[in-house]
Design a protein around this motif. Structure first.
Motif, mmCIF file in Angstrom:
data_model
loop_
_atom_site.group_PDB
_atom_site.id
_atom_site.type_symbol
_atom_site.label_atom_id
_atom_site.label_comp_id
_atom_site.label_asym_id
_atom_site.label_seq_id
_atom_site.Cartn_x
_atom_site.Cartn_y
_atom_site.Cartn_z
ATOM 1 N N UNK A 39 50.576 50.158 35.726
ATOM 2 C CA UNK A 39 50.700 49.220 36.843
ATOM 3 C C UNK A 39 51.872 49.600 37.739
ATOM 4 N N UNK A 40 52.999 49.976 37.113
ATOM 5 C CA UNK A 40 54.165 50.367 37.918
ATOM 6 C C UNK A 40 53.851 51.626 38.719
ATOM 7 N N UNK A 41 53.172 52.564 38.071
ATOM 8 C CA UNK A 41 52.790 53.782 38.781
ATOM 9 C C UNK A 41 51.868 53.484 39.944
ATOM 10 N N UNK A 42 50.896 52.611 39.707
ATOM 11 C CA UNK A 42 49.975 52.223 40.785
ATOM 12 C C UNK A 42 50.702 51.474 41.882
ATOM 13 N N UNK A 43 51.637 50.603 41.473
ATOM 14 C CA UNK A 43 52.359 49.791 42.455
ATOM 15 C C UNK A 43 53.116 50.666 43.426
ATOM 16 N N UNK A 44 53.626 51.792 42.929
ATOM 17 C CA UNK A 44 54.372 52.695 43.801
ATOM 18 C C UNK A 44 53.487 53.169 44.948
ATOM 19 N N UNK A 45 52.184 53.260 44.690
ATOM 20 C CA UNK A 45 51.242 53.622 45.760
ATOM 21 C C UNK A 45 50.551 52.391 46.348
ATOM 22 N N UNK A 46 51.115 51.224 46.091
ATOM 23 C CA UNK A 46 50.582 50.018 46.733
ATOM 24 C C UNK A 46 49.462 49.355 45.966
ATOM 25 N N UNK A 47 49.182 49.819 44.732
ATOM 26 C CA UNK A 47 48.064 49.196 44.023
ATOM 27 C C UNK A 47 48.415 48.964 42.553
ATOM 28 N N UNK A 48 49.099 47.853 42.248
ATOM 29 C CA UNK A 48 49.476 47.551 40.861
ATOM 30 C C UNK A 48 48.246 47.121 40.069
ATOM 31 N N UNK A 49 47.690 48.076 39.316
ATOM 32 C CA UNK A 49 46.323 47.930 38.818
ATOM 33 C C UNK A 49 46.110 46.722 37.889
ATOM 34 N N UNK A 50 47.027 46.521 36.948
ATOM 35 C CA UNK A 50 46.790 45.452 35.964
ATOM 36 C C UNK A 50 47.719 44.260 36.162
ATOM 37 N N UNK A 51 48.111 44.007 37.398
ATOM 38 C CA UNK A 51 49.016 42.886 37.651
ATOM 39 C C UNK A 51 48.366 41.551 37.287
ATOM 40 N N UNK A 52 47.030 41.529 37.398
ATOM 41 C CA UNK A 52 46.294 40.284 37.140
ATOM 42 C C UNK A 52 46.349 39.867 35.672
ATOM 43 N N UNK A 53 46.867 40.755 34.777
ATOM 44 C CA UNK A 53 46.907 40.392 33.355
ATOM 45 C C UNK A 53 48.174 39.641 32.982
ATOM 46 N N UNK A 54 48.941 39.251 34.015
ATOM 47 C CA UNK A 54 50.160 38.491 33.738
ATOM 48 C C UNK A 54 49.823 37.156 33.073
ATOM 49 N N UNK A 55 50.508 36.807 31.973
ATOM 50 C CA UNK A 55 50.139 35.586 31.240
ATOM 51 C C UNK A 55 50.374 34.300 32.027
ATOM 52 N N UNK A 56 51.391 34.314 32.922
ATOM 53 C CA UNK A 56 51.652 33.079 33.667
ATOM 54 C C UNK A 56 50.599 32.863 34.748
ATOM 55 N N UNK A 57 50.149 33.953 35.359
ATOM 56 C CA UNK A 57 49.065 33.852 36.338
ATOM 57 C C UNK A 57 47.805 33.349 35.644
ATOM 58 N N UNK A 58 47.583 33.843 34.410
ATOM 59 C CA UNK A 58 46.412 33.403 33.643
ATOM 60 C C UNK A 58 46.499 31.908 33.357
#
Lengths: 458, 383
Positions: B111-130
Motif C-alpha cells: 500500500x505504501x509503495x502504491x501510495x507513492x504513485x498515488x494509488x494506496x492499493x489496500x487502504x480500504x482494509x483499515x479496521x476503523x474504516x471497516x
C-alpha cells in the motif's frame, strides 16, 4: 315494332305534360304556404325591425384633447358572482360558483370558451399529475377533470388520457362543445362577445364590471368578481397592486394531412417532426415560441400577429415544397395570439418556485399544482395567492395569480388554471353566500365545498 | 490491591468498551463520523502519501503513531473496536495464528509503495474504516455492501481466531513495524535479519508501485464515473477511498451511491441524479472523508469544483421540440443554462454555459422527458 308517332299524337302528349307540370307546381307551392304562414324569400330579407337608438356619447375634442363625457350605463345584470374571462380558469370558476347555488354570470370576449386552450390551439393539458412517494397521482381533479372525462365519451376528442398516462391533448372543437355543455348545465348566465374594459368601484371594493360589446357599453353588478382575464385586466383597472412581465409571445398553427406525409423523406430534408400529436391522426399542432414582448401593448400584438402568420405561411410553403410534404396544408393559424404572461397579482401570499418544489403545505390550500412530467411532488396552492393585498370584492384566477417569476412557467399551464379557477369560483360562491369579503371567508367552508365538488387538496 | 496484570486487564476492558462507545457515538453523529476513522495512522499515512496534501484530519493519526512506537500495538489492545468486537463474538480457544504468514506487513508495504504513485492499493482494509462502514450501512441501506466487511471479519475470526488482528490487519502491522524499529534501536537486529527486512520492504513497495502503475495504465485511462465534488481525479480516488460510507451517509440529497460496476472502484461513491442533485449549499461529503479522497473544500470553493458537465440531447429535449418546458433553466442554481432561440423563432433550445456549469445535476433531476432524460451530467475528460 312501330316507333312512329304522328304529329297529332306528339302535340297531344306534349300539351298534356305541360299542363300536368303547371298543375303540379301550383299544388306544391300551395302546400308550402299553408305550412309556413310567414313570408319567405325576399320579403324576409328586407324586413326591418324597429330601430333601437344607439346610445350616443361621442367623445369630443376640447382644446385638442379627446374628452369623454360622463354617462349613465345600463346595468344588464345583477349577480352574486361575476366571472370575467372564459378561459380554463374562468370556465371552472363559473361552473363551481353556479353549482354551489349562487347566481353566476360569466363574460367572455371571444365567441367561445377555453381561451388559449381552444382559441390559442394550445391543446395539451400539462401538469395533470405529480409524483408522491414514487407514485404518480392525479392532482387535477374536480371540474377540470370532469371536463376531460367528458371528452372520452366521443371518439377523436382526447388522447393520452388513459390510466397511467399524463398530460392529455384534446381536440379544440370538442373542448369548446363540452365547456358549453357544462356551463349550460350549471345554470350560469353567459355573455359571449363581451370585452370587459373597466370596473365599478365603491371605495376600495369592486362592485361590478363595465364591458363593451355590439350592444354598446354596459355594466354588470356583482357581490364578488373573479378576474380570470389572464392579463389581470380587472384587478389592474380596480387599482390593485400587480407585477408586469415580458414573455415570449408566439402563435400556434395546425397542419392538416400529416398522415399523408412521407416522414422519411421529410426527415432526410431536415424536418425532425411535424408537430405535436392531436386526437385526430391527420392533424398536428405546431408551437412557435416567438420573441419576448409586452402582451399589453396593442402595437406589439398587431406586429406579432402579422409577423407570425407570415413566418408560419413561409414555413408551411417550405414544407409543401419538400419531397414528402406535398400533401400537408395549413389548416389554421390560432385565432388567439399566444401571450404567455403579462400581469400577475401582488397577492396576500406569493407562492414561490422553491416552495413549490419542496411541496410546502399551507393551511389555506385550495388546490394542488402538478409536475410537467409527473416527475416531482405536487405543489399546494394557498388561497392567499388569489387574494389581492388591499382590493376587496375580487379574486384572481388562472395565470395572473400571485407567484414568483419562476413559478409562472407552471401556473400558466392549463391544468393549474383549471385548479385555481375552480378554487376562485368556490371561494367566491362561499363569500357571496356568507355576505362577506373574499378575504374574510371561512377557509374551511371553501375547502369543504371544493372537496364536495371533487377537488384535490393534497 | 490489584496486581499489575489484573490492573492492566481491567484498564484494557474499560478502554475497549469506552472506545467502542465513542466510536459508535461519533460514527452515528453525521458530521462527527470523520474523527474516529481518521485516528488510524494507516489511513493518514496512505492518504498523505497519495494525495500529498495534509489537513487537520490527517494530523489526528499522528499521536496514535507516536504512541505505537513507544507502546507496541497499544491501539489494538486498548482502542480498536473492530478487534474488540471480534474478541467478544468468538469462542475462547487456543489459536494457531502464529502459523500464518505476516500478510498485514505485506499489505502495508504494498500500500505504501502504491501510495507513492498515488494509488494506496489496500487502504480500504483499515479496521476503523471497516467499523464506520458498518455503522453507516445500518442507517443507509445503499451502503450495506461495504458494511458487510465487519461481519465478514468477525465471522473469519470465529473460525480462525486472532488471524485477522495478528496477521492480516495492516494497521496492526504498522504498529508492529514501529515497535520493531524501536526494539532495533535498543538491541540491533542481526545483519541478515536486517537485510531480509529491507529486501522484503523493497519488494513489497515495488509490487505496490507496479500495481499502482498497472491500474493507472489500464482502468486509469477510462473516464471515471461522476464522483462527489472535490474527489481526487481519475483512478487515484478508488485507491484513496477507504469505503467507510461517511460521504453517502451525510449527503442530504442522497445522490451519493455505491459503485457496483467497477472492479477497482467497487463500492466507492458515485453520483446518481435521480430526482435530486448535489446541493449548492452543502459540502458535507468533503468534511467527513477520513482519507482525503474527497477534499475538505470551503463551500465557495466546492461550488466551483467541477463534478461533470451537463449536456442536452436536443433530439428528445422537450423545449427544443416546441414544447413549453423550461424545467432545467429554472432549476439550475448557477444560472448555467440559457435559452437560445432558433433563427426562425419557432423553437428555443437550452444551452449549457461551460464555466458556469459544475455538474451539480439539478437539471438532470428535474428533466420531465421520459423514460430517458434529455439533459444529463457527463464526467469530464481527465485533465
Amino acid at each position: 315494332m312501330n316507333h312512329h308517332i304522328s304529329r297529332r299524337e306528339l302535340i297531344r302528349i306534349l300539351s298534356a305534360a305541360g299542363l300536368g307540370t303547371a298543375f303540379a307546381t301550383r299544388t306544391v307551392a300551395d302546400e308550402l304556404d299553408a305550412k309556413n304562414p310567414t313570408p319567405t324569400g325576399w320579403d324576409a330579407v328586407r324586413k326591418q325591425i324597429p330601430v333601437k337608438p344607439r346610445d350616443r356619447h361621442p367623445a369630443s375634442l376640447v382644446d385638442g384633447k379627446v374628452i369623454q363625457p360622463e354617462r349613465l350605463l345600463p346595468v344588464v345584470a345583477e349577480t352574486d358572482v361575476l366571472v370575467v374571462g372564459g378561459g380554463p380558469a374562468g370556465f371552472a370558476a363559473a361552473v363551481a360558483a353556479a353549482r354551489a347555488g349562487v347566481k353566476t354570470t360569466i363574460v367572455e370576449r371571444y365567441g367561445h370558451f377555453g381561451g388559449l386552450w381552444t382559441g390559442g390551439i394550445v391543446l395539451v393539458v400539462i401538469s395533470t399529475h405529480a409524483k408522491e412517494n414514487g407514485q404518480k397521482i392525479k392532482v387535477l381533479r374536480g371540474i377540470g377533470d370532469e371536463l376531460l372525462q367528458r371528452h372520452t365519451k366521443v371518439s377523436g376528442a382526447i388522447i393520452n388520457h388513459e390510466e397511467g398516462k399524463h398530460n392529455p391533448t384534446t381536440d379544440p372543437e370538442a373542448t369548446k362543445f363540452f365547456m358549453d355543455e357544462m356551463i349550460a348545465e350549471s345554470g350560469a348566465n353567459v355573455l359571449l362577445h363581451c370585452w370587459a374594459t373597466d370596473v365599478v368601484m365603491d371605495g376600495n371594493t369592486i362592485r361590478g364590471v363595465v364591458f363593451e360589446s355590439k350592444s354598446g357599453r354596459q355594466a354588470i353588478l356583482a357581490k364578488v368578481v373573479v378576474d380570470a382575464t389572464g392579463d389581470g385586466d380587472i384587478f389592474a383597472a380596480a387599482g390593485a397592486e400587480f407585477e408586469q412581465r415580458l414573455h415570449a409571445i408566439g402563435m400556434v398553427h395546425r397542419l392538416g394531412n400529416v398522415d399523408r406525409a412521407d416522414m422519411n423523406k421529410l426527415k432526410a430534408a431536415g424536418f425532425k417532426s411535424l408537430g405535436s400529436v392531436e386526437p385526430l391522426a391527420s392533424v398536428k399542432w405546431v408551437n412557435l415560441r416567438g420573441p419576448m414582448a409586452d402582451g399589453l401593448d396593442v402595437k406589439e400584438l398587431t406586429r406579432l400577429e402579422m409577423e407570425h402568420r407570415r413566418s408560419i405561411w413561409k414555413r408551411v410553403q417550405q414544407l409543401r415544397n419538400t419531397p414528402g410534404g406535398e400533401n400537408i396544408f395549413l389548416l389554421q393559424t390560432a385565432p388567439q395570439l399566444g401571450v404567455r404572461i403579462t400581469r400577475t397579482l401582488a397577492g396576500v401570499r406569493q407562492l414561490t418556485y422553491a416552495e413549490s418544489r419542496a411541496g410546502k403545505k399551507f393551511d389555506d390550500v385550495i388546490g394542488v399544482g402538478g409536475a410537467q412530467g409527473a416527475n416531482h411532488v405536487g405543489w399546494p396552492i394557498p388561497y392567499g395567492a388569489l387574494l389581492p393585498k388591499k382590493l376587496d370584492g375580487l379574486l384572481a384566477a388562472g395565470r395572473c395569480v400571485c407567484v414568483d417569476d419562476k413559478l409562472i412557467e407552471d401556473i400558466r399551464l392549463i391544468a393549474p388554471c383549471l385548479t385555481t379557477g375552480h378554487a376562485a369560483g368556490a371561494a367566491a360562491a362561499v363569500a357571496a353566500q356568507s355576505n362577506c369579503r373574499p378575504r374574510d371567508v371561512e377557509i374551511a367552508k371553501v375547502q369543504k365545498l371544493l372537496k364536495e365538488q371533487g377537488a384535490y387538496l393534497g | 490491591m490489584l496486581s499489575g496484570a489484573k490492573l492492566r486487564s481491567l484498564l484494557r476492558q474499560i478502554g475497549r468498551w469506552l472506545s467502542l462507545a465513542v466510536a459508535t457515538a461519533l460514527g452515528l453523529s453525521p458530521m462527527m463520523s470523520v474523527w474516529f476513522p481518521s485516528l488510524s495512522p494507516y489511513v493518514a499515512l496512505g492518504g498523505l502519501l497519495a494525495v500529498k496534501t495534509a489537513s487537520a484530519v490527517t494530523l489526528v493519526g499522528v499521536p496514535v503513531l507516536v504512541l505505537a512506537a513507544i507502546w507496541p500495538r497499544w491501539f489494538c489492545r486498548y482502542a480498536c473496536p473492530t478487534g474488540f468486537l471480534q474478541e467478544l463474538l468468538s469462542p475462547r480457544r487456543a489459536a494457531a495464528w502464529r502459523r500464518w504468514p505476516p500478510v498485514g506487513k505485506w499489505l502495508l508495504v504494498i500500500t505504501v509503495g502504491g501510495a507513492a504513485l498515488g494509488y494506496p492499493i489496500f487502504l480500504w482494509m483499515d479496521p476503523l474504516a471497516i467499523f464506520n462502514s458498518f455503522l453507516n450501512a445500518w442507517r443507509k441501506p445503499v451502503a450495506i455492501a461495504a458494511g458487510l466487511m465487519l461481519p465478514g471479519v468477525v465471522l473469519f475470526n470465529f473460525f480462525l481466531p486472532h488471524v485477522w488482528c495478528q496477521r492480516i490487519c495492516p494497521l496492526g502491522a504498522l504498529q508492529e513495524l514501529l515497535a520493531l524499529l524501536r526494539r532495533h534501536k535498543r538491541t540491533p537486529l542481526p545483519i541478515p535479519h536486517q537485510q531480509r527486512l529491507a529486501r522484503r520492504a523493497f519488494i513489497g513497495m515495488c509490487a505496490g508501485a507496479a500495481g499502482a502503475a498497472v491500474v493507472e495504465k489500464t482502468v486509469g485511462r477510462r473516464v471515471p464515473p461522476l464522483r462527489p465534488p472535490g474527489a481526487l481525479l481519475g483512478e487515484a480516488f478508488t485507491g484513496v477511498c477507504v469505503r467507510c460510507g461517511n460521504c453517502g451517509q451525510v449527503c442530504p440529497s442522497h445522490v451519493i451511491r455505491q459503485d457496483w460496476h467497477s472492479v477497482t472502484g467497487f463500492l466507492a461513491p458515485v453520483l446518481r441524479y435521480e430526482g435530486d442533485y448535489c446541493r449548492e449549499n452543502c459540502h458535507r461529503c468533503g468534511q467527513v472523508c477520513p482519507s482525503g479522497a474527497i477534499a475538505r473544500l470551503p463551500l465557495a470553493e466546492k461550488r466551483q469544483r467541477l463534478i461533470g458537465v451537463a449536456k442536452v440531447n436536443l433530439d428528445i429535449c422537450a423545449m427544443a421540440n416546441g414544447q413549453e418546458c423550461t424545467a432545467c433553466v429554472r432549476a439550475c442554481p448557477y444560472e448555467a443554462i440559457v435559452m437560445v432561440e432558433s433563427a426562425d423563432g419557432f423553437s428555443s433550445q437550452p444551452r449549457v454555459v461551460r464555466g458556469k456549469c459544475n455538474g451539480c445535476g439539478a437539471c438532470e433531476a428535474v428533466c420531465p422527458v421520459w423514460p430517458k432524460v434529455a439533459i444529463r451530467v457527463y464526467p469530464t475528460q481527465r485533465t
